[in-house]
Design a protein around this motif. Structure first.
Motif, PDB file in Angstrom:
ATOM      1  N   PRO A  96      56.924   7.070  65.380  1.00 65.05           N
ATOM      2  CA  PRO A  96      56.799   7.194  66.790  1.00 65.05           C
ATOM      3  C   PRO A  96      57.974   6.204  67.362  1.00 65.05           C
ATOM      4  CG  PRO A  96      54.832   7.290  66.365  1.00 65.05           C
ATOM      5  CD  PRO A  96      55.904   7.394  65.477  1.00 65.05           C
ATOM      6  N   SER A  97      58.727   6.602  68.348  1.00 65.76           N
ATOM      7  CA  SER A  97      59.316   5.600  69.682  1.00 65.76           C
ATOM      8  C   SER A  97      58.103   5.279  70.470  1.00 65.76           C
ATOM      9  CB  SER A  97      60.734   5.780  69.991  1.00 65.76           C
ATOM     10  OG  SER A  97      60.512   7.373  70.698  1.00 65.76           O
ATOM     11  N   THR A  98      58.612   4.439  71.607  1.00 66.31           N
ATOM     12  CA  THR A  98      57.922   4.053  72.423  1.00 66.31           C
ATOM     13  C   THR A  98      57.594   4.968  73.435  1.00 66.31           C
ATOM     14  OG1 THR A  98      58.602   1.707  72.512  1.00 66.31           O
ATOM     15  CG2 THR A  98      57.165   2.084  74.224  1.00 66.31           C
ATOM     16  N   GLU A  99      59.149   6.029  73.774  1.00 70.64           N
ATOM     17  CA  GLU A  99      59.049   7.101  74.507  1.00 70.64           C
ATOM     18  C   GLU A  99      57.750   8.733  74.318  1.00 70.64           C
ATOM     19  OE1 GLU A  99      61.450   5.623  74.421  1.00 70.64           O
ATOM     20  OE2 GLU A  99      62.699   4.428  75.417  1.00 70.64           O
ATOM     21  N   ALA A 100      57.714   8.595  72.605  1.00 72.22           N
ATOM     22  CA  ALA A 100      57.635   9.431  71.875  1.00 72.22           C
ATOM     23  C   ALA A 100      55.707   9.612  71.671  1.00 72.22           C
ATOM     24  CB  ALA A 100      57.968   9.448  70.525  1.00 72.22           C
ATOM     25  N   VAL A 101      55.650   7.973  71.633  1.00 71.93           N
ATOM     26  CA  VAL A 101      53.562   7.388  72.136  1.00 71.93           C
ATOM     27  C   VAL A 101      53.090   7.812  73.168  1.00 71.93           C
ATOM     28  CG1 VAL A 101      52.406   5.316  71.843  1.00 71.93           C
ATOM     29  CG2 VAL A 101      54.368   5.907  69.666  1.00 71.93           C
ATOM     30  N   SER A 102      54.165   7.536  74.565  1.00 71.80           N
ATOM     31  CA  SER A 102      54.381   7.589  76.041  1.00 71.80           C
ATOM     32  C   SER A 102      54.087   9.011  76.450  1.00 71.80           C
ATOM     33  CB  SER A 102      55.339   6.840  76.891  1.00 71.80           C
ATOM     34  OG  SER A 102      55.855   7.286  76.751  1.00 71.80           O
ATOM     35  N   TYR A 103      54.662   9.896  75.106  1.00 72.13           N
ATOM     36  CA  TYR A 103      54.727  11.745  75.876  1.00 72.13           C
ATOM     37  C   TYR A 103      53.273  12.254  76.108  1.00 72.13           C
ATOM     38  CZ  TYR A 103      55.123  16.621  75.715  1.00 72.13           C
ATOM     39  OH  TYR A 103      55.329  17.426  75.806  1.00 72.13           O
ATOM     40  N   LYS A 104      52.221  11.773  75.609  1.00 79.03           N
ATOM     41  CA  LYS A 104      51.220  12.138  75.931  1.00 79.03           C
ATOM     42  C   LYS A 104      50.148  11.753  77.096  1.00 79.03           C
ATOM     43  CE  LYS A 104      49.937  12.989  70.906  1.00 79.03           C
ATOM     44  NZ  LYS A 104      48.776  12.834  69.698  1.00 79.03           N
TER      45      LYS A 104
ATOM     46  N   PHE B  27      59.295   9.949  88.219  1.00 74.89           N
ATOM     47  CA  PHE B  27      57.992  10.470  86.838  1.00 74.89           C
ATOM     48  C   PHE B  27      58.706  11.484  86.034  1.00 74.89           C
ATOM     49  CE2 PHE B  27      55.110  13.748  85.808  1.00 74.89           C
ATOM     50  CZ  PHE B  27      55.002  12.946  84.961  1.00 74.89           C
ATOM     51  N   TYR B  28      59.632  12.815  86.466  1.00 78.96           N
ATOM     52  CA  TYR B  28      59.665  14.166  85.481  1.00 78.96           C
ATOM     53  C   TYR B  28      61.093  12.790  84.966  1.00 78.96           C
ATOM     54  CZ  TYR B  28      57.592  17.366  87.006  1.00 78.96           C
ATOM     55  OH  TYR B  28      56.455  18.753  87.144  1.00 78.96           O
ATOM     56  N   LYS B  29      61.711  12.290  84.950  1.00 77.44           N
ATOM     57  CA  LYS B  29      62.940  11.306  84.860  1.00 77.44           C
ATOM     58  C   LYS B  29      62.274  10.537  82.987  1.00 77.44           C
ATOM     59  CE  LYS B  29      66.478  10.876  87.931  1.00 77.44           C
ATOM     60  NZ  LYS B  29      67.110   9.452  89.157  1.00 77.44           N
ATOM     61  N   ALA B  30      61.526  10.622  83.397  1.00 74.77           N
ATOM     62  CA  ALA B  30      60.149   9.746  82.375  1.00 74.77           C
ATOM     63  C   ALA B  30      60.166  10.861  81.767  1.00 74.77           C
ATOM     64  CB  ALA B  30      59.453   8.827  82.653  1.00 74.77           C
ATOM     65  N   PHE B  31      59.407  11.416  82.216  1.00 77.85           N
ATOM     66  CA  PHE B  31      58.888  12.554  81.550  1.00 77.85           C
ATOM     67  C   PHE B  31      59.358  13.398  80.596  1.00 77.85           C
ATOM     68  CE2 PHE B  31      56.939  16.800  81.239  1.00 77.85           C
ATOM     69  CZ  PHE B  31      56.128  16.867  80.344  1.00 77.85           C
ATOM     70  N   HIS B  32      60.634  13.973  81.252  1.00 79.25           N
ATOM     71  CA  HIS B  32      61.670  14.734  79.830  1.00 79.25           C
ATOM     72  C   HIS B  32      62.334  13.735  79.311  1.00 79.25           C
ATOM     73  CE1 HIS B  32      61.373  18.362  82.596  1.00 79.25           C
ATOM     74  NE2 HIS B  32      62.012  17.456  83.645  1.00 79.25           N
ATOM     75  N   LYS B  33      62.487  12.182  79.138  1.00 78.90           N
ATOM     76  CA  LYS B  33      62.680  11.604  78.581  1.00 78.90           C
ATOM     77  C   LYS B  33      62.346  11.703  76.991  1.00 78.90           C
ATOM     78  CE  LYS B  33      64.822   6.615  77.877  1.00 78.90           C
ATOM     79  NZ  LYS B  33      65.507   5.280  78.413  1.00 78.90           N
ATOM     80  N   ALA B  34      60.884  11.505  77.426  1.00 76.96           N
ATOM     81  CA  ALA B  34      59.932  11.186  76.508  1.00 76.96           C
ATOM     82  C   ALA B  34      59.194  12.161  75.675  1.00 76.96           C
ATOM     83  CB  ALA B  34      58.614  11.025  77.458  1.00 76.96           C
ATOM     84  N   GLU B  35      59.906  13.684  76.476  1.00 77.76           N
ATOM     85  CA  GLU B  35      59.808  14.359  75.975  1.00 77.76           C
ATOM     86  C   GLU B  35      60.416  14.858  74.778  1.00 77.76           C
ATOM     87  OE1 GLU B  35      58.919  19.407  77.485  1.00 77.76           O
ATOM     88  OE2 GLU B  35      60.201  18.198  78.690  1.00 77.76           O
ATOM     89  N   THR B  36      62.332  14.545  75.257  1.00 74.92           N
ATOM     90  CA  THR B  36      62.839  14.856  73.766  1.00 74.92           C
ATOM     91  C   THR B  36      62.505  13.489  72.886  1.00 74.92           C
ATOM     92  OG1 THR B  36      64.178  15.423  75.453  1.00 74.92           O
ATOM     93  CG2 THR B  36      64.863  14.280  74.181  1.00 74.92           C
TER      94      THR B  36
ATOM     95  N   TYR C 134      59.714  12.942  71.925  1.00 76.31           N
ATOM     96  CA  TYR C 134      58.846  13.446  71.286  1.00 76.31           C
ATOM     97  C   TYR C 134      58.840  14.627  70.157  1.00 76.31           C
ATOM     98  CZ  TYR C 134      54.027  15.061  69.832  1.00 76.31           C
ATOM     99  OH  TYR C 134      52.269  15.411  69.138  1.00 76.31           O
ATOM    100  N   GLY C 135      59.762  15.648  70.627  1.00 83.39           N
ATOM    101  CA  GLY C 135      60.149  16.898  70.370  1.00 83.39           C
ATOM    102  C   GLY C 135      61.052  16.050  69.076  1.00 83.39           C
ATOM    103  N   ASP C 136      62.470  14.799  68.914  1.00 86.13           N
ATOM    104  CA  ASP C 136      63.015  14.471  67.539  1.00 86.13           C
ATOM    105  C   ASP C 136      61.936  14.179  67.157  1.00 86.13           C
ATOM    106  OD1 ASP C 136      65.303  15.389  69.363  1.00 86.13           O
ATOM    107  OD2 ASP C 136      65.459  13.089  69.971  1.00 86.13           O
ATOM    108  N   TYR C 137      61.126  12.768  66.975  1.00 85.61           N
ATOM    109  CA  TYR C 137      59.483  12.805  66.133  1.00 85.61           C
ATOM    110  C   TYR C 137      59.564  13.789  65.144  1.00 85.61           C
ATOM    111  CZ  TYR C 137      55.721  11.022  64.827  1.00 85.61           C
ATOM    112  OH  TYR C 137      54.194  10.722  63.735  1.00 85.61           O
ATOM    113  N   GLN C 138      58.889  14.816  65.998  1.00 79.95           N
ATOM    114  CA  GLN C 138      58.607  15.597  65.728  1.00 79.95           C
ATOM    115  C   GLN C 138      59.130  16.255  64.981  1.00 79.95           C
ATOM    116  OE1 GLN C 138      54.646  16.266  65.959  1.00 79.95           O
ATOM    117  NE2 GLN C 138      54.465  15.227  66.846  1.00 79.95           N
TER     118      GLN C 138
END
Length: 361
Positions: free
Chosen positions: A214-222, A300-309, A311-315
């Protein structure tokens, strides 16, 4: 100076003095023409951002870090009150209305109102109304409070409509899932594949590539999901109190006559208490993201949507890797490596707490 004043006793011109005859230019431009680049708004915005980032490097507490206000956005800027300012009370009242609008914008973003709708309300109800007020009544800053108050009321009405529509859609989705769920499922009727055909279909597998990381954004998603849940719970609690307040207001409007005077006073007291609680909860809604280092809910929502994307790519990549190469039993070394990776991800998602710099005794 006159000619007599620059002459010495012998009638000669003193040092560092000269005679300028009539019609000659006696002034000259020492400095060159100013460069327009240093007066441009883009240059000033870049310098502000650079110096703000430089200052924030030495601020340990994320909630105390500075931020550059985004002009032309959804929020309204507050004015700074200088020392011994005669208009301090007017500016303070103006700032309170602007802050209330910013809190309402935060709540609208949490509810799901789009940015275009918020910007449209701001343009029609604030920007255009201010221009119209100046054209009709001149420069009267005391009218700004009523203009912003009307815009807040319109935005809150839109928030309530979006929230109720979201609840209806959620109920429909849940009911459809319950209807589509089969009552009796039999998992025993699965035909086993013969060993001979299984041996024929087995083909040599290619070299297994490394497991996707996972990338840094994917790790911070949870971690961001936890903040997101806090915002949603706070917003639902505000709506519950507002519904309770509206019910009391309806009851107050229906309570008429001499014999219901006591009940009217009780209802007024309860409504005032609810309004105070709602105001405190709205302030808390805007401060939730600031406690984690975000300037406002939009950031916050910009960072959240970026992390959500991310995390979805990683999954998706992990699912494709498992389907193609499968899971093989891990050795002791691999298990220790995965355990270290889990600890590292947990450390990255842990919220930052500044060190205690007080003097120890």
């Amino acid at each position: 100076r006159t000619k007599k004043e620059i002459l010495d006793e012998e009638g000669n011109i003193r040092k560092r003095c000269k005679v300028i005859h009539k019609g000659e230019v006696y002034e000259r431009q020492i400095f060159s023409i100013k460069d327009k680049h240093f007066k441009a708004e883009n240059f000033l915005d870049t310098v502000k951002q650079d110096y703000t980032n430089l200052i924030n490097q030495y601020v340990w507490d994320k909630s105390q870090r500075l931020e550059v206000f985004e002009r032309g956005g959804m929020y309204l800027a507050t004015k700074k009150i200088g020392k011994n300012n005669p208009k301090a009370t007017e500016i303070e009242a103006d700032n309170s209305k602007r802050t209330l609008w910013n809190q309402t914008v935060d709540r609208a973003i949490v509810t799901g109102v789009s940015k275009s709708e918020i910007m449209q309300i701001k343009k029609e109800r604030i920007t255009d109304k201010i221009v119209e007020s100046v054209w009709l009544y001149g420069n009267r800053p005391n009218l700004l409070s009523s203009i912003i108050g009307t815009a807040i009321a319109v935005l809150e009405l839109l928030i309530s409509k979006v929230f109720l529509k979201t609840l209806e859609l959620a109920d429909k989705v849940i009911s459809k899932e319950l209807e589509a769920r089969p009552e009796n499922t039999d998992f025993k009727e699965q035909k086993a594949v013969p060993e001979e055909s299984r041996k024929q279909t087995d083909t040599p597998k290619p070299a297994i590539p490394p497991r996707p990381q996972p990338s840094t954004e994917a790790v911070s998603y949870k971690h961001l999901c936890e903040i997101y849940q806090k915002l949603q719970e706070q917003n639902k609690a505000i709506f519950a109190l507002e519904k309770q307040r509206s019910d009391l207001e309806i009851e107050l409007s229906d309570s008429k006559g001499i014999f219901k005077a006591k009940r009217r006073s009780e209802l007024s007291t309860e409504i005032a208490g609810l309004e105070e609680r709602i105001a405190r909860m709205k302030v808390r809604l805007s401060h939730i993201v600031k406690e984690y280092g975000y300037p406002n809910v939009e950031a916050f929502y910009k960072a959240f949507h970026k992390a959500e994307t991310a995390y979805g790519d990683y999954q998706d990549s992990l699912k494709n890797w498992k389907q193609r190469y499968g899971e093989k039993p891990q050795s002791l070394h691999d298990r220790l490596k995965s355990k270290k990776q889990d600890i590292r991800e947990r450390e990255l998602t842990r919220p930052y707490s500044p060190p205690n710099r007080g003097r120890s005794r």
